[in-house]
Design an enzyme around this catalytic site. Sequence first.
Site, short mmCIF file in Angstrom:
data_model
loop_
_atom_site.label_atom_id
_atom_site.label_comp_id
_atom_site.label_asym_id
_atom_site.label_seq_id
_atom_site.Cartn_x
_atom_site.Cartn_y
_atom_site.Cartn_z
NE ARG A 37 0.31 1.35 3.36
CZ ARG A 37 1.29 2.19 3.61
NH1 ARG A 37 2.55 1.77 3.70
NH2 ARG A 37 1.09 3.49 3.74
N GLY A 38 0.29 2.41 -0.08
CA GLY A 38 1.08 3.63 -0.24
C GLY A 38 1.11 3.98 -1.71
CB ALA A 39 0.23 7.08 -3.54
NE ARG A 73 -6.23 0.89 -1.53
CZ ARG A 73 -5.53 1.42 -0.52
NH1 ARG A 73 -4.23 1.18 -0.43
NH2 ARG A 73 -6.11 2.18 0.38
CD GLN A 85 -2.76 2.43 6.88
OE1 GLN A 85 -3.34 2.72 7.93
NE2 GLN A 85 -3.40 2.34 5.74
CG ASP A 98 -3.13 8.17 -1.12
OD1 ASP A 98 -2.97 8.55 0.04
OD2 ASP A 98 -2.84 7.02 -1.52
CG ASN A 136 -2.26 11.57 2.79
OD1 ASN A 136 -1.78 10.67 2.09
ND2 ASN A 136 -1.81 11.80 4.02
CE LYS A 137 -4.89 5.55 4.61
NZ LYS A 137 -5.93 4.69 4.00
#
Length: 344
Positions: free
Chosen positions: A48-50, A91, A196, A237, A247-248
């Site tokens: 995960r993570g852009a 995603r 995370q 993101d 973002n998150k």
Amino acid sequence: MLGVPRTIEWVDGKVRLINQLSLPHKLEYIETRDYRRIAEAIKRMEIRGAPAIGVAAAYGLALAALEVKSNDIGEALKNIRRAAEVLSSTRPTAVNLFWAIRRVLKVAEKAGSVEELQKSVVEEALRIAREDEENNKKIGDFGEKLLEDGDTVITVCNAGSLATSYYGTATAPIYRALEKGKLVNVIVMETRPYLQGARLTAFELKSAGIPVKIITDNSIGIVAWKEKVDIAFVGADRFTKDGYLVNKIGTYPLALVCKEHSIPFYPAVPTSTIDLQHEINEVEIERRPGEEVVSIKGVRIAPEGVDALYYAFDITPPKYITGIITEKGIVYPPFRKNIKKILS
Ligand code: MRU
């Protein structure tokens, strides 16, 4: 100097990635030659993570190219386009995924033979991974100048090495500062429900010898009142052409608190995360199953029959953003105008 190994690598025609769901307790790898398994890993958030999912998708397309056994270029293109569809549907929010897929497809479409397609697609995927790491280091160089020895940085989620091919985006200035002899402290929001922050950012910073404290997501207000917090670095993101940060979940409340307490708020945004095609109201914000909120590690914490409302990301308007740190420099408002300038 980083304490964590590389998130994802291309090894002898295979992809090897860290299964991030097992961290921090176990360092487990997933190895595959199948792009479908890469798509699964992105969906399940094993990776995960852009930027990391962008790299994973690029490697996925490289696997799709290599699985073609005929000499028919039409067949090879068909297979890679099918893989692009599967990978694109994993995603919806991080733009790096679509950016990397577009980049690799463009190269594939120029090839004159299957052999050429395979070679150029693998090379392009490796280039995307390499550039990601190089750009993160540049973000580190620009961002490090914003830090003084002894500063405290606040962050959310994991925009660290584990979210990229290496070095991280929001963590890069912190790692660079340490390399230059400045020790900064970090406060990280735990980042419910995937944790995370608590699992990954705390793990990677501790492994690098950086003092880190975890706070619950709902403590940011009191922490800004009571603690010394000098600056916020967060990931991205997507950064839209009208200057909004996606973002998150938890980033927007953090930005509001920072504004109220005059704490500079800097998203780290590699240019691969800038979306010049869309305005914010056109961006799909991922919603994940409520099950991930009402249960923790498979143990139900909410009453049976009650569902959750679970947005995985939020939106921070430009007026809360001090500047964005890109690999080409720090960009200040007005973003609509100034991001175009650095991209030209
Ligand atoms: O749902 P995740 O874990 O993929 O979300 C990650 C983030 O929101 C990061 O801040 C962002 O992708 C930037 S990573 C350098």
